[in-house]
Design an enzyme around this catalytic site. Sequence first.
Site, PDB file in Angstrom:
ATOM      1  N   LYS A  70     -33.710  31.833  -7.325  1.00  0.00           N
ATOM      2  CA  LYS A  70     -32.698  31.636  -6.277  1.00  0.00           C
ATOM      3  C   LYS A  70     -31.525  30.791  -6.797  1.00  0.00           C
ATOM      4  O   LYS A  70     -30.369  31.140  -6.605  1.00  0.00           O
ATOM      5  CB  LYS A  70     -33.317  30.941  -5.044  1.00  0.00           C
ATOM      6  N   ARG A  82     -37.401  27.818   5.173  1.00  0.00           N
ATOM      7  CA  ARG A  82     -38.672  27.943   4.454  1.00  0.00           C
ATOM      8  C   ARG A  82     -39.852  28.116   5.397  1.00  0.00           C
ATOM      9  O   ARG A  82     -40.990  28.140   4.949  1.00  0.00           O
ATOM     10  CB  ARG A  82     -38.903  26.700   3.601  1.00  0.00           C
ATOM     11  N   ARG A  99     -39.827  25.419 -17.214  1.00  0.00           N
ATOM     12  CA  ARG A  99     -38.453  25.021 -16.853  1.00  0.00           C
ATOM     13  C   ARG A  99     -38.139  23.589 -17.296  1.00  0.00           C
ATOM     14  O   ARG A  99     -38.922  22.679 -17.093  1.00  0.00           O
ATOM     15  CB  ARG A  99     -38.271  25.136 -15.340  1.00  0.00           C
ATOM     16  N   ARG A 159     -38.717  18.681 -14.003  1.00  0.00           N
ATOM     17  CA  ARG A 159     -38.857  18.235 -12.619  1.00  0.00           C
ATOM     18  C   ARG A 159     -40.289  17.787 -12.371  1.00  0.00           C
ATOM     19  O   ARG A 159     -41.220  18.426 -12.838  1.00  0.00           O
ATOM     20  CB  ARG A 159     -38.506  19.398 -11.671  1.00  0.00           C
ATOM     21  N   ARG A 217     -47.089  24.324  -4.503  1.00  0.00           N
ATOM     22  CA  ARG A 217     -45.837  24.901  -4.002  1.00  0.00           C
ATOM     23  C   ARG A 217     -45.999  26.401  -3.740  1.00  0.00           C
ATOM     24  O   ARG A 217     -45.464  26.923  -2.762  1.00  0.00           O
ATOM     25  CB  ARG A 217     -44.702  24.653  -5.008  1.00  0.00           C
TER      26      ARG A 217
END
Length: 234
Positions: free
Chosen positions: A33, A108, A144, A177, A188
């Site tokens: 996204k 969400r 990431r 992160r 998540r």
Amino acid sequence: MGVEVEPKSASQPGSAARPPLVLVLLGPPGGGKGTQAKVLVERFGFQHFSTGDALREEVRKGTELGRQAKSIMEAGELVPDELLGELVRARVGGLRSGQGCILDGYPRNIAQAGYLDAVGQGAEIRVLNLEVPSDLLVKRLSGRRFCSNCGKIYNILFSPPRVEGKCDVCASDLSRRKDDQEEVIRERLRVYEVQTRPLVEFYGERPGYLALDGSGEPGAVSEKVIAAVGNWLR
Ligand code: AMP
């Protein structure tokens, strides 16, 4: 991240007569996204509102909102709806005719989608759902990294920096992160399945909904995303 720009020309997100456009980017964590939002900002001049970026900024600044959100985010849970309502209302309610704003990470859950409908009355709400299989999501999220200075995003599996741990652009250290650690990633994804996936059905029945395969290379996905949005703007 959190980029906000004015439309590049009044004819792109729409003419002045066109109602404001709210483009919801739907999809799981790691679905691309944020990456695709940046491409759309660049291509069409939309504003970009990432609730995750906004919350991380509040945490960084140590505000009351950031203090309330920090541990929830680090655990991979959703922050309470009411903590985000005002931010979303201000963004969406502040849009003028002909402007467009990407919502990246909002809504969400079903309650947030209802809230968006309420504050987005008068705007055109379109939804682009990026579908990605969960094994690829785990690889994207666990690999990431981001530059702690300029924010450039890497993936150590798919798009590593030239020098390990250093940004290609500014040579600063790369960071991970906190919620991109394996056990938080699993939570998540679980939260996505339970709370966010029902939005696919919620929006899927509406005319302004489109699902795209988001599992390819970012550039290939961008082509499809740009074509779809360009089509909507016609
Ligand atoms: P993201 O950067 O979109 O992956 O969001 C990071 C974290 O911010 C999420 O795991 C949640 O803890 C929180 N967050 C972001 N957007 C929302 C939202 N719409 N509702 C609740 N929590 C959110």
